[in-house]
Design a protein around this motif. Structure first.
Motif, PDB file in Angstrom:
ATOM      1  N   ARG A 116       0.831  -1.209   0.000  1.00 22.83           N
ATOM      2  CA  ARG A 116       0.000   0.000   0.000  1.00 22.83           C
ATOM      3  C   ARG A 116       0.865   1.257   0.000  1.00 22.83           C
ATOM      4  O   ARG A 116       0.623   2.199  -0.761  1.00 22.83           O
ATOM      5  N   ASP A 117       1.904   1.279   0.817  1.00 19.77           N
ATOM      6  CA  ASP A 117       2.776   2.451   0.893  1.00 19.77           C
ATOM      7  C   ASP A 117       3.552   2.659  -0.406  1.00 19.77           C
ATOM      8  O   ASP A 117       3.795   3.796  -0.811  1.00 19.77           O
ATOM      9  N   LEU A 118       3.942   1.575  -1.063  1.00 22.55           N
ATOM     10  CA  LEU A 118       4.641   1.667  -2.345  1.00 22.55           C
ATOM     11  C   LEU A 118       3.716   2.236  -3.419  1.00 22.55           C
ATOM     12  O   LEU A 118       4.121   3.062  -4.237  1.00 22.55           O
ATOM     13  N   VAL A 119       2.467   1.814  -3.417  1.00 22.82           N
ATOM     14  CA  VAL A 119       1.488   2.239  -4.421  1.00 22.82           C
ATOM     15  C   VAL A 119       0.985   3.656  -4.163  1.00 22.82           C
ATOM     16  O   VAL A 119       0.639   4.374  -5.108  1.00 22.82           O
ATOM     17  N   ALA A 120       0.968   4.101  -2.917  1.00 26.26           N
ATOM     18  CA  ALA A 120       0.348   5.380  -2.538  1.00 26.26           C
ATOM     19  C   ALA A 120       0.794   6.577  -3.385  1.00 26.26           C
ATOM     20  O   ALA A 120      -0.053   7.334  -3.859  1.00 26.26           O
ATOM     21  N   PRO A 121       2.094   6.798  -3.620  1.00 26.48           N
ATOM     22  CA  PRO A 121       2.466   7.957  -4.437  1.00 26.48           C
ATOM     23  C   PRO A 121       1.973   7.849  -5.879  1.00 26.48           C
ATOM     24  O   PRO A 121       1.629   8.853  -6.500  1.00 26.48           O
ATOM     25  N   THR A 169      -1.023  10.416  -7.752  1.00 25.63           N
ATOM     26  CA  THR A 169      -0.896  11.082  -9.057  1.00 25.63           C
ATOM     27  C   THR A 169      -1.745  10.401 -10.127  1.00 25.63           C
ATOM     28  O   THR A 169      -1.570  10.678 -11.308  1.00 25.63           O
ATOM     29  N   ARG A 170      -2.625   9.492  -9.713  1.00 28.05           N
ATOM     30  CA  ARG A 170      -3.591   8.790 -10.572  1.00 28.05           C
ATOM     31  C   ARG A 170      -2.932   7.902 -11.625  1.00 28.05           C
ATOM     32  O   ARG A 170      -3.527   7.599 -12.644  1.00 28.05           O
ATOM     33  N   ILE A 171      -1.697   7.474 -11.369  1.00 32.27           N
ATOM     34  CA  ILE A 171      -1.033   6.518 -12.253  1.00 32.27           C
ATOM     35  C   ILE A 171      -1.573   5.118 -11.965  1.00 32.27           C
ATOM     36  O   ILE A 171      -1.756   4.317 -12.869  1.00 32.27           O
ATOM     37  N   LEU A 172      -1.797   4.825 -10.688  1.00 28.72           N
ATOM     38  CA  LEU A 172      -2.427   3.575 -10.264  1.00 28.72           C
ATOM     39  C   LEU A 172      -3.690   3.911  -9.483  1.00 28.72           C
ATOM     40  O   LEU A 172      -3.795   5.002  -8.906  1.00 28.72           O
ATOM     41  N   LEU A 213       1.275  -2.929 -10.804  1.00 27.54           N
ATOM     42  CA  LEU A 213       2.708  -3.102 -11.043  1.00 27.54           C
ATOM     43  C   LEU A 213       3.386  -1.793 -10.669  1.00 27.54           C
ATOM     44  O   LEU A 213       3.153  -0.758 -11.299  1.00 27.54           O
ATOM     45  N   ALA A 214       4.179  -1.841  -9.601  1.00 28.28           N
ATOM     46  CA  ALA A 214       4.816  -0.629  -9.087  1.00 28.28           C
ATOM     47  C   ALA A 214       6.226  -0.946  -8.608  1.00 28.28           C
ATOM     48  O   ALA A 214       6.476  -2.022  -8.063  1.00 28.28           O
TER      49      ALA A 214
END
Length: 186
Positions: A31-36, A40-43, A87-88
């Motif tokens: 979750r923390d990896l995906v948050a940024p 920015t609406r990338i994921l 995928l992040a």
């Protein structure tokens, strides 16, 4: 099963990372990896419970110290079709092969499940194109399958179907598909 991989270090020798199936203890780091990227609406942003519910779909990349540096998920949508999701890669690890190794692992998982096609919705068109995905128009399924998929409440399925209710999520993204029979196996 873990697999050691080497990514190019920023200023020194290659740094090792390992791929393994995600565990429930990884969920907060995912979750923390995906948050940024979600900010920015990338994921797409997800609730924490959504990550726990899908943890078995995830593969993670961890560095030598055990810190999570990347993640990705494979979500089965139909008998021959899955979607690469979430995928992040940690910004400090981008450009070191982590994303490509994660994607390769997810595609191998799809092959082991005897799936034929893998879908993604992405801003990273050159990355996915380099891995055999191609942009699609329309929905490449039969009318019967389309009707069944319409019954799903999953936003990823709705994005695959290109439904109006998810258009705000898909703006600027490209819908892409890979036929696993056309891709080399690793």
């Amino acid at each position: 099963m873990t697999t050691p991989h080497h990514g190019a270090g920023p200023t020194g020798p290659p740094q090792q990372f390992t791929l393994r199936p995600a565990l429930p203890r990884d969920v907060r780091e995912i979750r923390d990896l995906v948050a940024p990227y979600a900010a920015t609406r990338i994921l797409l942003a997800k609730e924490l419970v959504g990550y726990y519910e899908a943890v078995q779909e995830f593969v993670v990349a961890v560095d030598a110290s055990g810190t999570l540096v990347g993640c990705g998920a494979l979500h089965v949508m139909w008998s021959d079709l899955a979607e690469v999701r979430t995928l992040a890669v940690h910004p400090a690890w981008r450009g070191r092969g982590v994303g490509g190794e994660l994607l390769g692992d997810l595609l191998d998982r799809a092959r082991r499940m005897q799936l034929r096609r893998v879908f993604c919705l992405t801003f990273e068109v050159p990355f996915f194109s380099a891995h055999g995905f191609r942009p699609i128009a329309g929905t490449p399924v039969t009318q019967e399958v389309y009707a069944e998929l319409l019954r799903s409440h999953d936003d990823g399925v709705a994005e695959f179907l290109d439904l109006a209710r998810v258009k705000p999520n898909t703006l600027g993204n490209t819908r892409m598909l890979a036929d696993l029979d056309d891709l080399p196996t690793v």
